[in-house]
Design a protein around this motif. Sequence first.
Motif, PDB file in Angstrom:
ATOM      1  N   ARG A   1     -13.603   3.548  -6.475  1.00  0.00           N
ATOM      2  CA  ARG A   1     -12.762   3.862  -7.394  1.00  0.00           C
ATOM      3  C   ARG A   1     -11.993   5.014  -7.211  1.00  0.00           C
ATOM      4  O   ARG A   1     -11.007   5.091  -8.030  1.00  0.00           O
ATOM      5  CB  ARG A   1     -13.923   4.388  -8.621  1.00  0.00           C
ATOM      6  N   SER A   2     -12.130   5.865  -6.057  1.00  0.00           N
ATOM      7  CA  SER A   2     -11.308   6.719  -5.751  1.00  0.00           C
ATOM      8  C   SER A   2      -9.915   6.362  -4.822  1.00  0.00           C
ATOM      9  O   SER A   2      -9.442   7.455  -4.443  1.00  0.00           O
ATOM     10  CB  SER A   2     -11.911   7.850  -5.073  1.00  0.00           C
ATOM     11  N   LEU A   3      -9.836   5.212  -4.698  1.00  0.00           N
ATOM     12  CA  LEU A   3      -8.559   4.597  -3.973  1.00  0.00           C
ATOM     13  C   LEU A   3      -7.412   5.201  -4.492  1.00  0.00           C
ATOM     14  O   LEU A   3      -6.947   4.785  -5.682  1.00  0.00           O
ATOM     15  CB  LEU A   3      -8.612   3.355  -3.529  1.00  0.00           C
ATOM     16  N   LEU A   4      -6.562   5.802  -3.582  1.00  0.00           N
ATOM     17  CA  LEU A   4      -5.169   6.106  -3.725  1.00  0.00           C
ATOM     18  C   LEU A   4      -4.215   4.954  -3.139  1.00  0.00           C
ATOM     19  O   LEU A   4      -3.205   4.826  -3.873  1.00  0.00           O
ATOM     20  CB  LEU A   4      -4.779   7.459  -3.389  1.00  0.00           C
TER      21      LEU A   4
ATOM     22  N   ASP B   1      -6.932   5.543 -10.066  1.00  0.00           N
ATOM     23  CA  ASP B   1      -6.123   6.573  -9.347  1.00  0.00           C
ATOM     24  C   ASP B   1      -4.926   5.930  -8.427  1.00  0.00           C
ATOM     25  O   ASP B   1      -4.379   6.755  -7.729  1.00  0.00           O
ATOM     26  CB  ASP B   1      -7.240   7.438  -8.398  1.00  0.00           C
ATOM     27  N   LEU B   2      -4.820   4.804  -8.334  1.00  0.00           N
ATOM     28  CA  LEU B   2      -3.997   4.102  -7.351  1.00  0.00           C
ATOM     29  C   LEU B   2      -2.740   4.413  -7.681  1.00  0.00           C
ATOM     30  O   LEU B   2      -2.123   4.421  -8.684  1.00  0.00           O
ATOM     31  CB  LEU B   2      -4.321   2.559  -7.382  1.00  0.00           C
ATOM     32  N   HIS B   3      -2.233   4.606  -6.334  1.00  0.00           N
ATOM     33  CA  HIS B   3      -0.527   4.993  -6.537  1.00  0.00           C
ATOM     34  C   HIS B   3       0.234   3.975  -5.662  1.00  0.00           C
ATOM     35  O   HIS B   3       1.391   3.878  -5.709  1.00  0.00           O
ATOM     36  CB  HIS B   3      -0.305   6.534  -5.872  1.00  0.00           C
ATOM     37  N   ILE B   4      -0.559   3.368  -4.680  1.00  0.00           N
ATOM     38  CA  ILE B   4       0.339   2.315  -3.885  1.00  0.00           C
ATOM     39  C   ILE B   4      -0.594   0.923  -3.896  1.00  0.00           C
ATOM     40  O   ILE B   4      -1.856   1.095  -3.447  1.00  0.00           O
ATOM     41  CB  ILE B   4       0.713   2.656  -2.278  1.00  0.00           C
ATOM     42  N   LEU B   5      -0.094  -0.300  -4.345  1.00  0.00           N
ATOM     43  CA  LEU B   5      -0.926  -1.347  -4.093  1.00  0.00           C
ATOM     44  C   LEU B   5       0.043  -2.432  -3.660  1.00  0.00           C
ATOM     45  O   LEU B   5       1.123  -2.735  -4.189  1.00  0.00           O
ATOM     46  CB  LEU B   5      -1.246  -1.796  -5.841  1.00  0.00           C
ATOM     47  N   ASP B   6      -0.216  -2.943  -2.596  1.00  0.00           N
ATOM     48  CA  ASP B   6       0.477  -3.930  -1.729  1.00  0.00           C
ATOM     49  C   ASP B   6      -0.369  -5.011  -1.420  1.00  0.00           C
ATOM     50  O   ASP B   6      -1.047  -5.123  -0.745  1.00  0.00           O
ATOM     51  CB  ASP B   6       0.996  -3.188  -0.478  1.00  0.00           C
ATOM     52  N   LEU B   7      -0.172  -6.128  -2.153  1.00  0.00           N
ATOM     53  CA  LEU B   7      -0.722  -7.478  -1.861  1.00  0.00           C
ATOM     54  C   LEU B   7      -0.005  -8.577  -1.594  1.00  0.00           C
ATOM     55  O   LEU B   7      -0.111  -9.621  -1.565  1.00  0.00           O
ATOM     56  CB  LEU B   7      -1.542  -7.786  -3.188  1.00  0.00           C
ATOM     57  N   SER B   8       1.202  -8.193  -1.027  1.00  0.00           N
ATOM     58  CA  SER B   8       2.373  -8.915  -0.659  1.00  0.00           C
ATOM     59  C   SER B   8       2.017  -9.946   0.537  1.00  0.00           C
ATOM     60  O   SER B   8       1.234  -9.676   1.455  1.00  0.00           O
ATOM     61  CB  SER B   8       3.610  -8.257  -0.331  1.00  0.00           C
ATOM     62  N   GLU B   9       2.678 -11.274   0.761  1.00  0.00           N
ATOM     63  CA  GLU B   9       2.662 -11.864   1.829  1.00  0.00           C
ATOM     64  C   GLU B   9       1.200 -12.398   2.081  1.00  0.00           C
ATOM     65  O   GLU B   9       0.556 -12.254   3.136  1.00  0.00           O
ATOM     66  CB  GLU B   9       3.240 -11.143   3.171  1.00  0.00           C
TER      67      GLU B   9
END
Length: 313
Positions: free
Chosen positions: A24-27, A49-57
């Motif tokens: 849960r503390s992932l940024l 707390d997420l600030h960068i989420l990259d699920l691309s490609e």
Amino acid sequence: MFSLDLSNNQLTGLIPAWIGERMRSLLILSVKNNKFSGPIPLQICSLSDLHILDLSENNLSGSIPSCVGNLEGFKVELTDDEARQYQGSLTVEAKGTMLTYSNTLYLVNSIDLSSNSLSGEIPVEIASLYKLGTLNLSRNHLTGNIPTNMGKLGWIETLDLSINQLSSPIPPSITTLDFLTHLNLSYNDLSGRIPTSTQFQTNDDPTIFQGNDALCGPPLRKCFKDGTTTSDNGTDDEGETDDEDKLEKIWFFAVVGLGYFVGFWVFFGTLVIKKRWRIAYFRFIEACILVFDEWTWSFRHKTLGYLTCRRNT
């Protein structure tokens, strides 16, 4: 753990749901360039707390969950303690290119779901993430409208919705995005007029909107009230050309007719009024006829004489 980077591997299967349940503390969460399939797990929405989420490609399918509006990390600014938790560097796509962040990584607020097989509509809840700096949903199979409330993304700098199947007009609220420096809406099914704004007018790059055949307005072809547009090379479409040709013909015949009418009455009206001019005019005509008769008579006799001479020789 504050960062989980699994990018550029050959990982397959579903994105593990336990990431959202136990971390849960992932940024930062990046699984870019793998072979993950299936839907985006709803548990990802628990990473507040997420600030960068990259699920691309990847090969992700299904719709974008509406619970993305619960990602509170994209709604608030980091505290100094949270900023110090960012370690290392990360390469993300922003402003139309790949950028590597290290010392300023804590300033990045990015969601990248590009190059998947996601379908359905863009959830309106995504516009509540008003601290979001980059939103890349390109190269998917998204349909429906661009949410009309996209203007709430007041901090966004990069918005890429290209190569989807989005339809309907571009919402005017996009013109209120003051920090937007990279926009790509190309290759969709968008229609209507491109919203008018100082920002759109100063950016004359037509590639932003290309591939939307029903779009019109600067920097593309002109829009007309009757729905016709000019072609890509700047010439009018057939309907507009026909209208212009008809108008030109009307003006041509009107000018010629007026000129004939004025010339006729200036000349013959003068002859009617001025007796002396009328007499002089008919004498001139008579003299011209006599000269013409003499010339034809002389020419005929000379020709006959020549032919007679040729026959005798």
